[in-house]
Scaffold this motif. Structure first.
Motif, PDB file in Angstrom:
ATOM      1  N   UNK A  93      -2.220  -4.573  12.207  1.00 39.85           N
ATOM      2  CA  UNK A  93      -2.535  -3.273  12.813  1.00 39.85           C
ATOM      3  C   UNK A  93      -3.960  -2.916  12.401  1.00 39.85           C
ATOM      4  N   UNK A  94      -4.917  -3.321  13.208  1.00 40.59           N
ATOM      5  CA  UNK A  94      -6.320  -3.200  12.833  1.00 40.59           C
ATOM      6  C   UNK A  94      -6.804  -1.757  12.942  1.00 40.59           C
ATOM      7  N   UNK A  95      -6.319  -1.022  13.921  1.00 39.78           N
ATOM      8  CA  UNK A  95      -6.747   0.363  14.084  1.00 39.78           C
ATOM      9  C   UNK A  95      -6.315   1.195  12.884  1.00 39.78           C
ATOM     10  N   UNK A  96      -5.050   1.128  12.518  1.00 37.45           N
ATOM     11  CA  UNK A  96      -4.560   1.920  11.388  1.00 37.45           C
ATOM     12  C   UNK A  96      -5.192   1.467  10.082  1.00 37.45           C
ATOM     13  N   UNK A  97      -5.330   0.159   9.900  1.00 31.89           N
ATOM     14  CA  UNK A  97      -5.842  -0.356   8.628  1.00 31.89           C
ATOM     15  C   UNK A  97      -7.292   0.039   8.378  1.00 31.89           C
ATOM     16  N   UNK A  98      -8.005   0.395   9.437  1.00 36.23           N
ATOM     17  CA  UNK A  98      -9.411   0.768   9.269  1.00 36.23           C
ATOM     18  C   UNK A  98      -9.596   2.228   8.885  1.00 36.23           C
ATOM     19  N   UNK A  99      -8.523   3.022   8.892  1.00 35.37           N
ATOM     20  CA  UNK A  99      -8.667   4.468   8.720  1.00 35.37           C
ATOM     21  C   UNK A  99      -8.863   4.853   7.256  1.00 35.37           C
ATOM     22  N   UNK A 100      -9.871   5.661   6.969  1.00 34.55           N
ATOM     23  CA  UNK A 100     -10.109   6.107   5.591  1.00 34.55           C
ATOM     24  C   UNK A 100      -9.275   7.344   5.280  1.00 34.55           C
ATOM     25  N   UNK A 101      -8.013   7.128   4.946  1.00 35.66           N
ATOM     26  CA  UNK A 101      -7.147   8.273   4.665  1.00 35.66           C
ATOM     27  C   UNK A 101      -5.978   7.834   3.801  1.00 35.66           C
ATOM     28  N   UNK A 102      -5.333   8.804   3.201  1.00 36.18           N
ATOM     29  CA  UNK A 102      -4.097   8.586   2.458  1.00 36.18           C
ATOM     30  C   UNK A 102      -3.192   9.777   2.710  1.00 36.18           C
ATOM     31  N   UNK A 103      -1.890   9.523   2.762  1.00 33.94           N
ATOM     32  CA  UNK A 103      -0.906  10.577   2.991  1.00 33.94           C
ATOM     33  C   UNK A 103      -0.069  10.729   1.721  1.00 33.94           C
ATOM     34  N   UNK A 162       0.790  -1.232   0.000  1.00 29.58           N
ATOM     35  CA  UNK A 162       0.000   0.000   0.000  1.00 29.58           C
ATOM     36  C   UNK A 162       0.825   1.288   0.000  1.00 29.58           C
ATOM     37  N   UNK A 163       2.011   1.240  -0.546  1.00 29.92           N
ATOM     38  CA  UNK A 163       2.773   2.469  -0.740  1.00 29.92           C
ATOM     39  C   UNK A 163       3.184   2.553  -2.196  1.00 29.92           C
ATOM     40  N   UNK A 164       3.439   3.763  -2.632  1.00 31.47           N
ATOM     41  CA  UNK A 164       3.938   3.971  -3.988  1.00 31.47           C
ATOM     42  C   UNK A 164       4.648   5.310  -4.002  1.00 31.47           C
ATOM     43  N   UNK A 165       5.385   5.550  -5.041  1.00 29.68           N
ATOM     44  CA  UNK A 165       6.014   6.858  -5.174  1.00 29.68           C
ATOM     45  C   UNK A 165       6.169   7.201  -6.660  1.00 29.68           C
ATOM     46  N   UNK A 217       5.526  10.512  -2.313  1.00 29.66           N
ATOM     47  CA  UNK A 217       5.343   9.215  -1.671  1.00 29.66           C
ATOM     48  C   UNK A 217       3.909   9.128  -1.197  1.00 29.66           C
ATOM     49  N   UNK A 218       3.214   8.073  -1.640  1.00 31.48           N
ATOM     50  CA  UNK A 218       1.809   7.878  -1.284  1.00 31.48           C
ATOM     51  C   UNK A 218       1.715   6.698  -0.319  1.00 31.48           C
ATOM     52  N   UNK A 219       1.095   6.945   0.826  1.00 29.49           N
ATOM     53  CA  UNK A 219       1.063   5.947   1.891  1.00 29.49           C
ATOM     54  C   UNK A 219      -0.381   5.728   2.316  1.00 29.49           C
ATOM     55  N   UNK A 220      -0.826   4.498   2.227  1.00 28.79           N
ATOM     56  CA  UNK A 220      -2.135   4.109   2.765  1.00 28.79           C
ATOM     57  C   UNK A 220      -1.887   3.209   3.963  1.00 28.79           C
ATOM     58  N   UNK A 221      -2.523   3.473   5.088  1.00 24.42           N
ATOM     59  CA  UNK A 221      -2.252   2.677   6.288  1.00 24.42           C
ATOM     60  C   UNK A 221      -2.946   1.316   6.273  1.00 24.42           C
TER      61      UNK A 221
END
Length: 757
Positions: free
Chosen positions: A136-146, A109-112, A127-131
């Motif tokens: 890691x269930x808490x982070x994986x549930x988050x609807x976001x991208x950095x 789930x990362x790319x650049x 750099x694109x990061x999706x948690x």
């Protein structure tokens, strides 16, 4: 298939006219105009899945990154979109990027993406990061991208660089929907600034948050509104002339509108010669409460357990800015052993991680149970903690947790998010005992059948266009309550999940919780053994995952074997003896009736038995995935011979060995008896490759999967749109599909092989 086709057309017309959900759409194909999109990866935002179970394939012109570069005199020397995808709107927005000087790398789930702008003194890398992080269930549930922008000044002069991020209200409001209001406001929250865009979608509130991190030396400006249907000249020229958005300083919000609206943020920094800087931006899409079309029952997303249902978007972007470096490192740590393994080919490294996209892009819903539901469950039930997880069979096949297919895909969850796999299993266990007596017409033969019989595993957890988790078995083609593979697949998964644990110790509580349902469905399946030979017979109709092809392979025997082991673990010795007796009889019958000296016959008929089926050793593959290394059912030499026969015929004699394994091969050519016998199933090919690796045929396994993956990505352009089936000449079926997640069984096999060396 002609009667089925005619019934399907009538079904399609009726459902269209009455506004009902069409579960399997063979008329309007998703992504049919996007054939080359995934090959080019041109920086555009495409494919939205905000409303449960509904994909929208629009490419949104207003969703862009824009770069502005000014020289030491603050004169603009470069101003461009950071995508090269051709637009239809916002005519003032232009791309001057030379695509030959850009480079994209994907390791989901990362790319650049690297942009060589040295002609203007700058190099950029986004750099694109999706948690989406295993365990890691808490982070994986988050609807976001950095989106982290690394900026380097490679000139001998000062440069000022602005990165702007613009966004529209989803894919817009359809058909003048007056309930879909939009509004924006700006915010400052801890160390970030940005814009919140509120959008009502089908009466569900969705909040998008665009934010930039307010580091020292970074100036942040906001655009609270632009018209995405205009030429876009106003925000475009502001960025070009000033390197920032010029909003009225007294404006803190933009009121409700019924149309479409865009907004944006811009982060600006000045770099000395040879200086490097990082600009961090985040997008969050927060739809905390959902309901299914026309249904009043509401569900909370899983992340609301930690972040609530009010203003969760702001909390999420704060977490994202604090933790994205940690997320990036966690993803790297997860991937590094594979990436650094010089014995593995590069295509495999790409395939394993990039094909994992479907875990989060599979139309899934991850829901928390309400307090009343959770309290009724025993403490051993993981749904109390991890909620309910469901994902679609495919982008075109709108059924949650299609179990015949999940059987293959489940390795991805079992390996990386084992509690989600267990939550799914507990749901299926409960569904076993459900009866839905209302009659439905099945399209294969036009008969009226009960929607769900009791004491059997359902095909799926329902259609998001109806009421999933309550209205089970949305699949419309066959009478799935009498499918032959579902019950055995439930037993095998239950055993694997109980035995192959992270701790290495059997989870006897889980095994206990599953045992009654396993026993019940095995007892139900026994009635299909009409001649008492220990084998269950096919019904004469397609009644398993190959739903246009009549067959029955050895899954029943594998299920019998694991039932004897579970009964032994739990002290149910009478059950153990009973299953052992049936297994002994069935194994003898299978060898006598099916083994022909080179491979296992397709069936016992005179016309079709010679077909070499690619998936004939599916049961042996799964037993090995369950940690069972003996050859109780299929003798080792028979397994090896069969795999070599499949490799020589279905793989090497088909498309010069460069397309994977065709499902059926007979008399030196492809078996054309039905559509599916002529297809290459991506998920089956990965499972077959895993089976080869398990049996020491490493080169054959890698060649089988590698030929298919390279053709699929390099010829078909389907890197992040993996279909169920490929054909020999640039055709495919069922885009964006669950089954190819079976590639994780290859990784499990490779790790086992590595541990022995």
């Amino acid at each position: 298939m002609l009667p089925l086709i005619l019934r399907y057309i009538w079904y399609y017309i009726k459902y269209k006219l009455t506004g009902k959900s069409i579960v399997m759409d063979y008329i309007v194909f998703r992504g049919q105009n996007k054939f080359m999109y995934w090959k080019r990866l041109q920086g555009e935002f495409c494919r939205f899945q905000l409303r449960p179970g509904i994909y929208e394939w629009n490419t949104i012109d207003a969703n862009q990154f824009i770069v502005t570069i000014k020289d030491e005199h603050q004169l603009t020397i470069f101003h461009s979109l950071l995508s090269t995808y051709p637009k239809s709107g916002l005519k003032a927005w232009k791309s001057y990027i030379d695509s030959s000087r850009c480079h994209y790398t994907g390791l989901y789930p990362r790319s650049w993406t690297e942009y060589d702008l040295t002609d203007y003194g700058i190099k950029l890398c986004c750099r694109q990061i999706s948690p989406v992080i295993p365990h890691d269930y808490d982070s994986s549930s988050l609807p976001c991208a950095v989106f982290v922008w690394d900026i380097e000044n490679v000139s001998e002069k000062e440069r000022t660089v602005t990165i702007a991020f613009t966004f529209k209200n989803g894919t817009g409001n359809k058909k003048g929907d007056k309930t879909a209001t939009c509004s924006t406001k700006e915010f400052t929250y801890f160390n970030s600034q940005g814009v919140v865009l509120y959008h009502t979608i089908d009466k569900m509130q969705c909040t998008y948050v665009l934010a930039a991190r307010a580091d020292d030396g970074v100036e942040i400006s906001k655009c609270l509104y632009f018209d995405p249907n205009s030429d876009g000249s106003k925000p475009w020229m502001q960025l070009k002339n000033y390197g920032e958005f010029k909003e009225n300083s007294t404006t803190v919000s933009h009121g409700h509108i019924f149309g479409e609206m865009g907004c944006g943020i811009a982060a600006r920094a000045t770099l000395a010669p040879s200086e490097k800087r990082e600009l961090a931006m985040t997008l969050s899409w927060d739809m905390p409460v959902i309901n299914f079309p026309g249904k009043e029952r509401k569900y909370n997303k899983f992340y609301t357990q930690s972040y609530g249902t009010e203003n969760a978007g702001l909390k999420i972007i704060n977490v994202a800015f604090r933790r994205y470096s940690e997320w990036e490192q966690s993803i790297y740590n997860w991937q590094k052993d594979v990436l650094n393994d010089s014995d593995l080919p590069d295509w495999y490294k790409s395939a394993l991680f990039n094909q994992s996209y479907f875990i989060s892009d599979g139309g899934g819903v991850w829901l928390s149970l309400n307090e009343g539901e959770a309290k009724t469950l025993p403490r051993s039930d993981p749904r109390r903690t991890y909620g309910r997880f469901a994902y679609l069979e495919g982008h075109e096949y709108k059924m949650y947790n299609s179990y015949d297919v999940h059987f293959y895909a489940s390795h991805a969850l079992h390996k990386n998010w084992p509690y989600l796999q267990k939550c799914l299993q507990y749901d299926l266990r409960d569904y076993v005992f459900v009866e839905i007596p209302n009659k439905v017409e099945v399209l294969d033969n036009g008969h009226l059948v009960e929607r769900k019989y009791p004491n059997c595993v359902p095909h799926d957890a329902g259609d998001p266009g109806e009421e999933p988790f309550i209205q089970l078995n949305a699949y419309p083609i066959n009478d799935v309550s009498n499918w032959r593979d579902l019950n055995s697949k439930f037993v095998l998964q239950s055993y694997r999940d109980a035995i192959m644990t992270q701790s290495g110790k059997p989870d006897l509580q889980y095994m206990t919780d599953m045992y009654n349902a396993c026993y019940t469905v095995m007892h139900k399946s026994m009635k299909y053994d009409r001649d008492g030979d220990g084998l269950i017979e096919n019904s004469g109709l397609p009644d398993q995952t190959f739903d246009t092809w009549c067959l029955l392979w050895g899954l029943w025997l594998a299920a019998l074997q694991v039932m004897t082991i579970m009964a032994d673990y739990l002290g149910n010795l009478d059950d153990k003896k009973r299953f052992e007796d049936i297994l002994a009889k069935g194994k003898k019958s299978f060898e006598e009736k099916m083994w022909n000296g080179l491979y296992y016959n397709f069936d016992c008929s005179k016309t079709q038995s010679a077909t070499i089926m690619a998936d004939q050793l599916c049961a042996q593959w799964y037993l090995r995935c369950c940690g069972i290394k003996d050859y109780t059912i299929f003798p080792k030499d028979h397994v090896t011979k069969a795999l070599k026969t499949i490799y020589e015929n279905n793989v090497q004699s088909f498309c010069n060995g460069k397309m994977g394994a065709v499902n059926g091969f007979i008399n030196g050519d492809v078996d054309t008896i039905t559509l599916q016998s002529q297809e290459i199933w991506t998920g089956v090919t990965y499972a077959l490759a895993a089976s080869m690796i398990q049996e020491g045929l490493l080169e054959e396994g890698l060649n089988t999967a590698g030929g298919m993956y390279k053709s699929m990505t390099e010829l078909f352009g389907l890197s992040f749109d993996i279909p169920e089936a490929l054909y020999a000449h640039k055709h495919y079926r069922a885009i964006g599909y669950m089954r190819p997640l079976s590639i994780w069984s290859m990784q499990i096999a490779l790790e086992e092989l590595k541990s022995k060396s």
